[in-house]
Structures are given as C-alpha cells and as structure tokens.
Design a protein around this motif. Sequence first.
Motif, PDB file in Angstrom:
ATOM      1  N   ASP A  70       0.888  -0.998   0.047  1.00 18.89           N
ATOM      2  CA  ASP A  70      -0.035   0.321  -0.220  1.00 18.89           C
ATOM      3  C   ASP A  70       0.663   1.198  -0.180  1.00 18.89           C
ATOM      4  O   ASP A  70       2.135   1.146   0.475  1.00 18.89           O
ATOM      5  CB  ASP A  70      -0.919  -0.086   1.284  1.00 18.89           C
ATOM      6  N   ARG A  71       0.396   2.364  -0.433  1.00 19.72           N
ATOM      7  CA  ARG A  71       0.915   3.798  -0.436  1.00 19.72           C
ATOM      8  C   ARG A  71       1.805   3.914   0.797  1.00 19.72           C
ATOM      9  O   ARG A  71       2.850   4.357   0.926  1.00 19.72           O
ATOM     10  CB  ARG A  71       0.138   4.828  -0.881  1.00 19.72           C
ATOM     11  N   ALA A  72       1.099   3.699   1.883  1.00 21.32           N
ATOM     12  CA  ALA A  72       1.503   4.011   3.142  1.00 21.32           C
ATOM     13  C   ALA A  72       2.810   3.324   3.667  1.00 21.32           C
ATOM     14  O   ALA A  72       3.679   3.677   4.167  1.00 21.32           O
ATOM     15  CB  ALA A  72       0.629   3.800   4.282  1.00 21.32           C
ATOM     16  N   ALA A  73       2.756   1.879   3.411  1.00 18.56           N
ATOM     17  CA  ALA A  73       3.869   0.936   3.540  1.00 18.56           C
ATOM     18  C   ALA A  73       4.916   1.572   2.524  1.00 18.56           C
ATOM     19  O   ALA A  73       5.996   1.158   2.908  1.00 18.56           O
ATOM     20  CB  ALA A  73       3.245  -0.542   3.156  1.00 18.56           C
ATOM     21  N   GLN A  74       4.656   1.577   1.301  1.00 21.25           N
ATOM     22  CA  GLN A  74       5.803   2.375   0.499  1.00 21.25           C
ATOM     23  C   GLN A  74       6.692   3.324   1.281  1.00 21.25           C
ATOM     24  O   GLN A  74       7.708   3.124   1.211  1.00 21.25           O
ATOM     25  CB  GLN A  74       5.303   2.789  -0.758  1.00 21.25           C
ATOM     26  N   PHE A  75       5.718   4.451   1.655  1.00 15.49           N
ATOM     27  CA  PHE A  75       6.577   5.438   2.244  1.00 15.49           C
ATOM     28  C   PHE A  75       7.149   4.975   3.527  1.00 15.49           C
ATOM     29  O   PHE A  75       8.596   5.386   3.702  1.00 15.49           O
ATOM     30  CB  PHE A  75       5.462   6.338   3.019  1.00 15.49           C
ATOM     31  N   ALA A  76       6.816   3.817   4.440  1.00 10.85           N
ATOM     32  CA  ALA A  76       7.572   3.563   5.265  1.00 10.85           C
ATOM     33  C   ALA A  76       8.807   2.753   5.000  1.00 10.85           C
ATOM     34  O   ALA A  76       9.942   2.986   5.525  1.00 10.85           O
ATOM     35  CB  ALA A  76       6.596   2.637   6.281  1.00 10.85           C
ATOM     36  N   VAL A  77       8.654   1.922   3.997  1.00 11.54           N
ATOM     37  CA  VAL A  77       9.961   1.275   3.550  1.00 11.54           C
ATOM     38  C   VAL A  77      11.037   2.150   3.280  1.00 11.54           C
ATOM     39  O   VAL A  77      12.246   2.074   3.261  1.00 11.54           O
ATOM     40  CB  VAL A  77       9.425   0.259   2.676  1.00 11.54           C
ATOM     41  N   VAL A  78      10.496   3.146   2.039  1.00 16.36           N
ATOM     42  CA  VAL A  78      11.623   4.016   1.641  1.00 16.36           C
ATOM     43  C   VAL A  78      12.091   4.831   2.916  1.00 16.36           C
ATOM     44  O   VAL A  78      13.368   5.257   2.886  1.00 16.36           O
ATOM     45  CB  VAL A  78      11.017   5.019   0.748  1.00 16.36           C
ATOM     46  N   SER A  79      11.526   5.323   3.769  1.00 23.57           N
ATOM     47  CA  SER A  79      11.833   6.109   4.764  1.00 23.57           C
ATOM     48  C   SER A  79      12.797   5.269   5.650  1.00 23.57           C
ATOM     49  O   SER A  79      14.043   5.703   6.316  1.00 23.57           O
ATOM     50  CB  SER A  79      10.828   6.626   5.658  1.00 23.57           C
ATOM     51  N   THR A  80      12.490   3.824   5.920  1.00 25.85           N
ATOM     52  CA  THR A  80      13.409   3.023   6.590  1.00 25.85           C
ATOM     53  C   THR A  80      14.598   2.876   6.089  1.00 25.85           C
ATOM     54  O   THR A  80      15.745   3.132   7.010  1.00 25.85           O
ATOM     55  CB  THR A  80      12.721   1.648   6.882  1.00 25.85           C
ATOM     56  N   ARG A  81      14.726   2.800   4.769  1.00 23.64           N
ATOM     57  CA  ARG A  81      16.074   2.550   4.006  1.00 23.64           C
ATOM     58  C   ARG A  81      17.009   3.867   4.352  1.00 23.64           C
ATOM     59  O   ARG A  81      18.170   4.025   4.482  1.00 23.64           O
ATOM     60  CB  ARG A  81      15.727   2.262   2.788  1.00 23.64           C
ATOM     61  N   GLU A  82      16.444   5.149   3.985  1.00 26.19           N
ATOM     62  CA  GLU A  82      16.943   6.145   4.222  1.00 26.19           C
ATOM     63  C   GLU A  82      17.588   6.391   5.681  1.00 26.19           C
ATOM     64  O   GLU A  82      18.626   6.664   5.824  1.00 26.19           O
ATOM     65  CB  GLU A  82      16.252   7.603   3.820  1.00 26.19           C
ATOM     66  N   ALA A  83      16.766   6.119   6.779  1.00 24.07           N
ATOM     67  CA  ALA A  83      17.007   6.250   8.147  1.00 24.07           C
ATOM     68  C   ALA A  83      18.068   5.367   8.373  1.00 24.07           C
ATOM     69  O   ALA A  83      19.378   5.576   9.187  1.00 24.07           O
ATOM     70  CB  ALA A  83      15.916   6.020   8.940  1.00 24.07           C
ATOM     71  N   LEU A  84      18.106   4.204   7.663  1.00 27.79           N
ATOM     72  CA  LEU A  84      19.359   3.191   8.441  1.00 27.79           C
ATOM     73  C   LEU A  84      20.636   3.673   7.590  1.00 27.79           C
ATOM     74  O   LEU A  84      21.664   3.438   8.248  1.00 27.79           O
ATOM     75  CB  LEU A  84      18.902   1.776   7.679  1.00 27.79           C
ATOM     76  N   THR A  85      20.688   4.246   6.331  1.00 28.13           N
ATOM     77  CA  THR A  85      21.865   4.677   5.785  1.00 28.13           C
ATOM     78  C   THR A  85      22.351   5.842   6.570  1.00 28.13           C
ATOM     79  O   THR A  85      23.841   6.032   6.871  1.00 28.13           O
ATOM     80  CB  THR A  85      21.416   5.165   4.241  1.00 28.13           C
ATOM     81  N   ASP A  86      21.403   6.889   6.835  1.00 29.21           N
ATOM     82  CA  ASP A  86      21.747   7.886   7.712  1.00 29.21           C
ATOM     83  C   ASP A  86      22.498   7.386   9.080  1.00 29.21           C
ATOM     84  O   ASP A  86      23.251   8.190   9.629  1.00 29.21           O
ATOM     85  CB  ASP A  86      20.544   8.931   8.055  1.00 29.21           C
ATOM     86  N   SER A  87      21.890   6.451   9.629  1.00 31.18           N
ATOM     87  CA  SER A  87      22.602   5.912  10.912  1.00 31.18           C
ATOM     88  C   SER A  87      24.032   5.447  11.011  1.00 31.18           C
ATOM     89  O   SER A  87      24.954   5.410  12.008  1.00 31.18           O
ATOM     90  CB  SER A  87      21.734   4.955  11.515  1.00 31.18           C
ATOM     91  N   GLY A  88      24.249   4.816   9.636  1.00 29.35           N
ATOM     92  CA  GLY A  88      25.609   4.180   9.621  1.00 29.35           C
ATOM     93  C   GLY A  88      25.507   2.953  10.457  1.00 29.35           C
ATOM     94  O   GLY A  88      26.503   2.285  10.701  1.00 29.35           O
ATOM     95  N   LEU A  89      24.481   2.473  10.723  1.00 31.61           N
ATOM     96  CA  LEU A  89      24.490   1.259  11.541  1.00 31.61           C
ATOM     97  C   LEU A  89      24.491  -0.101  10.504  1.00 31.61           C
ATOM     98  O   LEU A  89      24.169  -0.133   9.781  1.00 31.61           O
ATOM     99  CB  LEU A  89      23.026   1.100  12.289  1.00 31.61           C
ATOM    100  N   ASP A  90      25.625  -0.881  11.019  1.00 30.01           N
ATOM    101  CA  ASP A  90      25.569  -2.269  10.531  1.00 30.01           C
ATOM    102  C   ASP A  90      24.652  -3.232  10.990  1.00 30.01           C
ATOM    103  O   ASP A  90      25.125  -4.045  11.681  1.00 30.01           O
ATOM    104  CB  ASP A  90      27.201  -2.612  10.351  1.00 30.01           C
TER     105      ASP A  90
END
Length: 421
Positions: A70-90
């Motif tokens: 769903d569109r809301a889930a798409q938003f969440a997945v895209v935001s999750t990927r950006e947040a993980l990249t930003d965190s530098g967390l392995d």
Amino acid sequence: MRRVAITGLGVVAPGGVGVKEYWNLLTAGRTATRRISFYDPSPFRSQVAAECDFDPAAAGLTPQEIRRLDRAAQFAVVSTREALTDSGLDIAALDPGRVGTSLGSAVGCTTSLEREYVVVSDGGRKWNVDHEYAVPELYRHFVPSSMAAEVGRAAGAEGPAAVVSTGCTSGLDSLGHAVDLIREGTADVMIAGATEAPISPITSACFDAIHATTPRNDTPESACRPFDRTRSGLVLGEGAAILVLEELESARRRGAHIYAEIAGFASRCNAYHMTGLKPDGREMAEAIDVALGEAALAPDSVDYINAHGSGTKMNDRHETGAFKRSLGAHAYETPISSIKSMIGHSLGAIGSLEIAACALAMEHGVLPPTANLHEPDPELDLDYIPLTAREKKTDVVLSVGSGFGGFQSAMVLARPERRTA
C-alpha cells in the motif's frame, strides 16, 4: 535506566522525498498544500490537501514491492532505508533478535482498501461483493501489522514488532513504545516512526461530516493557518518519518552521530469527548509535566515547542492553555511553531514527522516557522514564530500531539550532555 538516542532519520513528506528536501521546505516556510489531485474533490466541502510527489520506482522500490505494498507501506519502507543509511548502523553485525520495529498509523492501508472496495463492489452498487475481483494482497491491506512487518523486513529486524494506532498521536506514541523497549532491555535498536496515506474520498467524506477540514479551497497554499485569527480548519496530509533509535552508550561506542536523546515521554486521555477539547488543556499539561519529570528537566529548560497546531480554534486554545499551565511564565518566553501549516496533518504519521523536524532543528540551530500566520488571534498571546524561520540554539525541545478520542501526548528531546549536566 538505559538512555535512548536518535541516530538516523528518513522522511517522505509533502514537498519533498528525503530529509534534506523536507528540511529545506520547512526552513524556507514554503507550503506544500494544494488542490487534491488524486481524485475529483469537487463533491467535497474541503478540496485541498498536502500530497507527496512520490514516485515509488524513483524512490528505489522494485516492481514487486510496488505491487505488494500500500502507499503508506511504500512510504515507510523508503523512509526506513534512508534512516538506516543515515545512521551508519551495520544491521548485519547485530543480533537481529535485538532489533525491533514500532510503527504508528491511524488509518492503515486506507488507499488500497478503498480502491479495492470500489472494484469488488462494482463501484458500490453491490452489497454482496465479489471477492474474486480483489487483488491477492487485499488481506495484507486489511491487517495494519503488515506494515510493521515490511519495515522489519527492510531493516532485517527480527525483534519485537508492533503497530501503534492511537489516532493523531500514533507517531509520538509509537516512538514512546520503542523507547520503552530499549530502556527495559528488550531491544538495543528500534526502527520506529509512523506512516500514513489517508488522502482518499472516504477520508474526505469523514472529515467533511464533522467540519474539521478547511473549506478554504480558493487559496490552497495558505489554507492551513494555525494560531491565525482567520483559521478555518485543518488540511489533510500524508507522509512518513522513520527514526533509528539506539541505546545511548552503545551508539557512543560505535561513534554514531547523535541527533538528540529522547529524554521523556507521556500520554494521557481526557475521557471527555470524541473530538472536543477543554480550553484549559489540563490533560495535555499533565502529559507535558510527566514527560519533563521523566527527563529530569525543569519547565524553564524548554527552548522550543513544536505545537500540534492543527489549524482549529479548539485545538489552538487547548494547547495554548496547556503550555501556560505546565511552563508558567516561561511559556511566554518560549518560541512555538506548527509545521502542519506547511505539510498538513498526516494523522497518525504527523507526530513522527514533527519529531524528525525537532531533531533537525536541534541539529542546525534553526526553528521552523508557522506559515500563513499573518493575523495572530488576540486570544492567543504566546510566541508562535510567524512566517520566517528563526535561528536559535536549542538544548531541550518539547513536541506535543492531540488526537480524536481525547489522546494527549508529549515528548521531550534533549542534548545528552544537557541531561548529564
């Protein structure tokens, strides 16, 4: 008690996809509200909204994900990927069972559910719907927990997973739940936040029925006017914000960039009215008091307040009363603003979008303004930062939310060194 740091941010918002675009919009004081383009809004009293210019393929989703989510889930997945990249967390180096997910949403997969109902009911003409016309993913859309599962899948998180649905405070409450799990030792990292894609005919009809949304259709860009004498209701929005939360000492050991510490959180219910609010703001004030007490910070330590600021007279009076009740004389010295004036009210997602804005305000020493505040309401006598962003270093920030059902939530962000001192 274990302490909790924000180490990553990811955003999909009206006016821009990504944290940088989001922050540029807010600090410029630009509005992303416009006439609804997703469907013909002419039958409705309110015909404006803050829509995301979101291309799922351009945002990195595969054809399979686009079909499934769903569109809301798409938003969440895209935001999750950006947040993980930003965190530098392995994440791969962590125990996946110690990484959890907490996602807020008020209305779940509304967009897909309405679309599929129109199909299976033949445009609403059939009472006994024909399920054979439904897409295979329909069950996922019925169950909001599917969105938390998708976030966990995107992050490789196998720990606790939950959807928090408390109306318009969901985005704050989901973060509060995540903080509790880290503090109690159940998780070391939480992928937390909220998502919403509610702009649909059924949502427009529901808000029209209670006259909560603005009828100011002739000037969509200035339709949302929190704290302004001419305000006439809220503007619907959509979007998502996902934060990476970590146990503070662990984040320090790995040299993570720390935006802020989530120092305190509390939620209350007024047990009064489904949509009504008392002007004294007692329940919100109580949530603020408890959140500050949990953070071990005095009321006069608050440097900035991110208001709920929905653009309704009842809400403006309610939270102005709450700020005075909790902060006393310091309320008159504290800058306040509402970013809903620019990105609309995305229901369950807005609390997380506002916390992301608060973290960025602390990061950059800039407070976003309240757009469209040209004629301050004489009944409201606090500093609501009109029109233009303000430079100000902040060590302690308060964000509040208010939701149908009587929910009142408050969250305190602080620089870790400020709390230590």
